[in-house]
Design a protein around this motif. Sequence first.
Motif, PDB file in Angstrom:
ATOM      1  N   GLY A   1       0.309 -10.863 -11.791  1.00 59.92           N
ATOM      2  CA  GLY A   1      -0.598  -9.743 -11.551  1.00 59.92           C
ATOM      3  C   GLY A   1      -1.674  -9.727 -12.624  1.00 59.92           C
ATOM      4  N   PRO A   2      -2.487  -8.656 -12.695  1.00 58.78           N
ATOM      5  CA  PRO A   2      -3.549  -8.584 -13.697  1.00 58.78           C
ATOM      6  C   PRO A   2      -3.062  -8.794 -15.129  1.00 58.78           C
ATOM      7  CG  PRO A   2      -3.898  -6.902 -12.052  1.00 58.78           C
ATOM      8  CD  PRO A   2      -2.566  -7.524 -11.747  1.00 58.78           C
ATOM      9  N   ALA A   3      -1.934  -8.201 -15.504  1.00 55.20           N
ATOM     10  CA  ALA A   3      -1.442  -8.348 -16.880  1.00 55.20           C
ATOM     11  C   ALA A   3      -0.989  -9.777 -17.161  1.00 55.20           C
ATOM     12  CB  ALA A   3      -0.298  -7.365 -17.145  1.00 55.20           C
ATOM     13  N   GLY A   4      -0.197 -10.341 -16.250  1.00 53.78           N
ATOM     14  CA  GLY A   4       0.300 -11.699 -16.461  1.00 53.78           C
ATOM     15  C   GLY A   4      -0.801 -12.727 -16.497  1.00 53.78           C
TER      16      GLY A   4
ATOM     17  N   GLU B   1       5.901 -16.427 -10.560  1.00 54.91           N
ATOM     18  CA  GLU B   1       5.525 -15.328  -9.667  1.00 54.91           C
ATOM     19  C   GLU B   1       6.489 -15.249  -8.481  1.00 54.91           C
ATOM     20  OE1 GLU B   1       4.150 -12.483  -7.276  1.00 54.91           O
ATOM     21  OE2 GLU B   1       3.540 -12.736  -9.375  1.00 54.91           O
ATOM     22  N   ARG B   2       6.959 -14.050  -8.208  1.00 53.79           N
ATOM     23  CA  ARG B   2       7.969 -13.839  -7.166  1.00 53.79           C
ATOM     24  C   ARG B   2       7.437 -14.087  -5.752  1.00 53.79           C
ATOM     25  NH1 ARG B   2       9.243  -9.541  -4.105  1.00 53.79           N
ATOM     26  NH2 ARG B   2       7.690  -8.274  -5.191  1.00 53.79           N
ATOM     27  N   THR B   3       6.145 -13.835  -5.519  1.00 53.09           N
ATOM     28  CA  THR B   3       5.569 -13.983  -4.188  1.00 53.09           C
ATOM     29  C   THR B   3       4.730 -15.256  -4.095  1.00 53.09           C
ATOM     30  OG1 THR B   3       3.470 -12.837  -4.649  1.00 53.09           O
ATOM     31  CG2 THR B   3       5.400 -11.468  -4.149  1.00 53.09           C
ATOM     32  N   ASN B   4       4.088 -15.441  -2.953  1.00 50.52           N
ATOM     33  CA  ASN B   4       3.194 -16.584  -2.767  1.00 50.52           C
ATOM     34  C   ASN B   4       1.748 -16.254  -3.108  1.00 50.52           C
ATOM     35  OD1 ASN B   4       4.746 -18.872  -1.931  1.00 50.52           O
ATOM     36  ND2 ASN B   4       5.180 -17.826   0.003  1.00 50.52           N
ATOM     37  N   ASP B   5       1.515 -15.064  -3.645  1.00 51.63           N
ATOM     38  CA  ASP B   5       0.161 -14.614  -3.952  1.00 51.63           C
ATOM     39  C   ASP B   5      -0.011 -14.426  -5.454  1.00 51.63           C
ATOM     40  OD1 ASP B   5      -0.478 -14.219  -1.118  1.00 51.63           O
ATOM     41  OD2 ASP B   5       0.857 -12.476  -1.234  1.00 51.63           O
ATOM     42  N   VAL B   6      -1.271 -14.277  -5.872  1.00 47.89           N
ATOM     43  CA  VAL B   6      -1.564 -13.856  -7.237  1.00 47.89           C
ATOM     44  C   VAL B   6      -2.329 -12.534  -7.152  1.00 47.89           C
ATOM     45  CG1 VAL B   6      -1.639 -16.196  -8.147  1.00 47.89           C
ATOM     46  CG2 VAL B   6      -3.759 -15.119  -7.357  1.00 47.89           C
ATOM     47  N   GLY B   7      -2.239 -11.747  -8.224  1.00 46.39           N
ATOM     48  CA  GLY B   7      -2.958 -10.485  -8.264  1.00 46.39           C
ATOM     49  C   GLY B   7      -2.082  -9.259  -8.178  1.00 46.39           C
ATOM     50  N   GLY B   8      -0.790  -9.430  -7.815  1.00 46.80           N
ATOM     51  CA  GLY B   8       0.087  -8.273  -7.686  1.00 46.80           C
ATOM     52  C   GLY B   8      -0.467  -7.298  -6.659  1.00 46.80           C
ATOM     53  N   ILE B   9      -0.487  -5.993  -7.002  1.00 44.03           N
ATOM     54  CA  ILE B   9      -1.057  -5.034  -6.054  1.00 44.03           C
ATOM     55  C   ILE B   9      -2.580  -5.085  -6.067  1.00 44.03           C
ATOM     56  CG2 ILE B   9       0.929  -3.480  -6.147  1.00 44.03           C
ATOM     57  CD1 ILE B   9      -0.736  -1.640  -7.947  1.00 44.03           C
ATOM     58  N   SER B  10      -3.150  -5.892  -6.965  1.00 44.83           N
ATOM     59  CA  SER B  10      -4.607  -6.087  -6.989  1.00 44.83           C
ATOM     60  C   SER B  10      -5.028  -7.292  -6.151  1.00 44.83           C
ATOM     61  CB  SER B  10      -5.093  -6.271  -8.432  1.00 44.83           C
ATOM     62  OG  SER B  10      -4.839  -5.126  -9.204  1.00 44.83           O
TER      63      SER B  10
ATOM     64  N   ASN C   1     -10.666  -9.930   8.258  1.00 39.23           N
ATOM     65  CA  ASN C   1     -10.936  -8.678   7.561  1.00 39.23           C
ATOM     66  C   ASN C   1     -10.057  -8.576   6.316  1.00 39.23           C
ATOM     67  OD1 ASN C   1     -12.809  -7.444   9.545  1.00 39.23           O
ATOM     68  ND2 ASN C   1     -11.027  -7.557  10.889  1.00 39.23           N
ATOM     69  N   ARG C   2     -10.623  -8.038   5.251  1.00 38.08           N
ATOM     70  CA  ARG C   2      -9.950  -8.040   3.952  1.00 38.08           C
ATOM     71  C   ARG C   2      -9.490  -6.642   3.564  1.00 38.08           C
ATOM     72  NH1 ARG C   2     -10.995 -12.775   1.097  1.00 38.08           N
ATOM     73  NH2 ARG C   2     -12.226 -14.224   2.350  1.00 38.08           N
ATOM     74  N   MET C   3      -8.284  -6.591   2.998  1.00 38.37           N
ATOM     75  CA  MET C   3      -7.687  -5.311   2.602  1.00 38.37           C
ATOM     76  C   MET C   3      -7.446  -5.278   1.095  1.00 38.37           C
ATOM     77  SD  MET C   3      -4.840  -4.899   5.637  1.00 38.37           S
ATOM     78  CE  MET C   3      -4.352  -3.259   5.101  1.00 38.37           C
ATOM     79  N   ASP C   4      -7.783  -4.156   0.505  1.00 41.06           N
ATOM     80  CA  ASP C   4      -7.526  -3.875  -0.907  1.00 41.06           C
ATOM     81  C   ASP C   4      -6.348  -2.912  -0.945  1.00 41.06           C
ATOM     82  OD1 ASP C   4      -7.505  -2.880  -3.491  1.00 41.06           O
ATOM     83  OD2 ASP C   4      -9.674  -2.670  -3.642  1.00 41.06           O
ATOM     84  N   ILE C   5      -5.227  -3.343  -1.519  1.00 42.87           N
ATOM     85  CA  ILE C   5      -4.007  -2.535  -1.525  1.00 42.87           C
ATOM     86  C   ILE C   5      -4.108  -1.455  -2.607  1.00 42.87           C
ATOM     87  CG2 ILE C   5      -1.483  -2.560  -1.633  1.00 42.87           C
ATOM     88  CD1 ILE C   5      -2.705  -4.172   0.685  1.00 42.87           C
TER      89      ILE C   5
ATOM     90  N   SER D   1      -5.025  -4.015  14.431  1.00 37.85           N
ATOM     91  CA  SER D   1      -4.240  -3.305  13.416  1.00 37.85           C
ATOM     92  C   SER D   1      -3.264  -4.254  12.740  1.00 37.85           C
ATOM     93  CB  SER D   1      -3.460  -2.152  14.054  1.00 37.85           C
ATOM     94  OG  SER D   1      -2.581  -2.640  15.058  1.00 37.85           O
ATOM     95  N   THR D   2      -2.850  -3.867  11.529  1.00 36.14           N
ATOM     96  CA  THR D   2      -1.827  -4.608  10.787  1.00 36.14           C
ATOM     97  C   THR D   2      -1.145  -3.659   9.823  1.00 36.14           C
ATOM     98  OG1 THR D   2      -1.398  -6.612   9.493  1.00 36.14           O
ATOM     99  CG2 THR D   2      -3.343  -5.347   8.895  1.00 36.14           C
ATOM    100  N   ILE D   3      -0.080  -4.112   9.172  1.00 37.78           N
ATOM    101  CA  ILE D   3       0.667  -3.271   8.247  1.00 37.78           C
ATOM    102  C   ILE D   3       1.143  -4.105   7.058  1.00 37.78           C
ATOM    103  CG2 ILE D   3       2.815  -3.609   9.553  1.00 37.78           C
ATOM    104  CD1 ILE D   3       3.653  -0.772   8.715  1.00 37.78           C
ATOM    105  N   ILE D   4       1.052  -3.551   5.855  1.00 38.18           N
ATOM    106  CA  ILE D   4       1.477  -4.216   4.622  1.00 38.18           C
ATOM    107  C   ILE D   4       2.426  -3.291   3.867  1.00 38.18           C
ATOM    108  CG2 ILE D   4       0.736  -5.277   2.448  1.00 38.18           C
ATOM    109  CD1 ILE D   4      -0.374  -6.720   4.874  1.00 38.18           C
ATOM    110  N   ARG D   5       3.580  -3.809   3.452  1.00 38.54           N
ATOM    111  CA  ARG D   5       4.528  -3.041   2.641  1.00 38.54           C
ATOM    112  C   ARG D   5       4.548  -3.592   1.216  1.00 38.54           C
ATOM    113  NH1 ARG D   5       6.756  -2.865   7.779  1.00 38.54           N
ATOM    114  NH2 ARG D   5       7.719  -0.865   8.374  1.00 38.54           N
ATOM    115  N   MET D   6       4.459  -2.701   0.232  1.00 34.37           N
ATOM    116  CA  MET D   6       4.458  -3.098  -1.179  1.00 34.37           C
ATOM    117  C   MET D   6       5.542  -2.326  -1.927  1.00 34.37           C
ATOM    118  SD  MET D   6       2.103  -5.423  -1.712  1.00 34.37           S
ATOM    119  CE  MET D   6       1.759  -5.367  -3.463  1.00 34.37           C
TER     120      MET D   6
END
Length: 530
Positions: free
Chosen positions: A13-16, A35-44, A52-56, A447-452
């Motif tokens: 995430g941002p700190a790491g 990193e636990r997920t396949n992404d970087v940035g954490g909730i950012s 279409n792009r989503m900011d969590i 529509s779509t759905i994201i769980r964090m």
Amino acid sequence: MTMSKTAIIIGAGPAGLTAAFELITKTNIKPIIIERTNDVGGISKTVVYNGNRMDIGGHRFFSKSDKIMKWWQEILPIQGFDSQDDILKDIYYQKKRIKVKLSPDGPDPEKTDQVMLIRNRLSRIFFLRRFFDYPITLNGRTISNLGMIRIIKIAWTYLWVQVFPVKNINSLEDFFISRFGEELYKTFFKDYTEKVWGVPCNEIAADWGAQRIKELSVKRALLHAMKSVFKKEHTIEQKSTDTSLIEQFMYPKLGPGQMWETVARIIEEKGGVIIKNCEVVELKISQNQVNELSYLNHTTNLKTTVKGDWFFSTMPVKDLISAMGNIAPICVKKVSDGLQYRDFITVGLLLNKLKIKNETKVDTLNGLVPDDWIYIQEKDVKVGRLQIFNNWSPYMVADITKVWIGLEYFCNEGDELWKMQDNEFIQFAIDELHRIDIIDENEVIDSTIIRMPKTYPAYFGTYSQFNVITEYTDKLENLFLIGRNGMHKYNNQDHSMLTAITAVDNLISGVKSKDNIWSINTEENYHEEN
């Protein structure tokens, strides 16, 4: 430069990522991020769905810290030309703003993606099926919306706490009443805050208010309103403006994840390593030192052990202490087991148009309301906030003629909302916005759905005893707890970055104490330092 020593960083995430960037650019220490997920940035991160792009959660790139503002701009420079929605606005209005907003030598967002946009900030409260300014201002619209009786109650209870201040501020409720008076608290803070956290305000520690809205008060809001009539803040730094009242912010063209994807690429190009889809499951500790950790690869189900000279943790404190096993004292485990979190669900909706209209004086494309996000104060729906991604960046939307929004829900992992099936939840969200007349359900295109999970570290449960954990982890000389979840502290991303930068500076300077890391976002003047 030969990298002879290693720092293991838990979380991208941002700190790491900031810690890794600081290490790779200032030292000969090799950062390895797990990193636990396949992404970087954490909730950012930025989530892309059908173009279409989503900011969590919404991430305004703004800080009172010069260091952070410069850090961001070195990664992504500020725009020098109009963005897509700027070009289509009134020409005279743009000529007036160019001197204020645009960097003379900056890139053109119509020609490159590597650019930071300057955006106008507008957030409002939707309550009683009407819009209220945020922060609340005493104007004709507010008086008309609330009614004279409620206005008198707000004024009276506010004056009361000025004459008879709250003596013991033990809970978030005490904090709000001491700042705003009982009636204003009940009208605009109580229900929304309890929607966010799921518990009464009198059960939440006052620390949350002290960290999140320490600058906001009725006096300061009124003073800002009077000053803004005579003088506009023309610099993006907005040094004289409280964070809750800023009028502009920076934003990556393709969403917050673009910043962290760029940082991650630089880290890897310079020799750092980022290992994804792997979860840290065990730490080995002896003689006040972390010696090694083991992580589980979720793809191969294989467990790997790595040694390091230093360790930076942004993983949830509850999981970190659990990974220590029997090494952690029983009293530390007990507090850790009692830490609680609030989880987050975002529903993305693509629409032809919104039902609510732009009745402000702000020019927008297609008459879209100009808000970045809207706080939903209504009691008859569970949705907490509404983001309008078009207004964060026009490049977040594949078709600029459509409206791309995010409905934000606060919940607990495993509760009724969390366990609801995706299609059922999406329809539930559509029905809620239709009921309060923000959208017409027939205008929904996609529509779509994201769980964090573990989005918000909570200020209840065993939080009041958190010092038991810090006293133990601070004794582990080569372990640094940084970031929001790493410190169980509701930090913004600039605060999280500052904890990482401070930790690396401590490592370089040989500073043993962790006090300056923990003090970030608690001291009133932390953000004024360069």
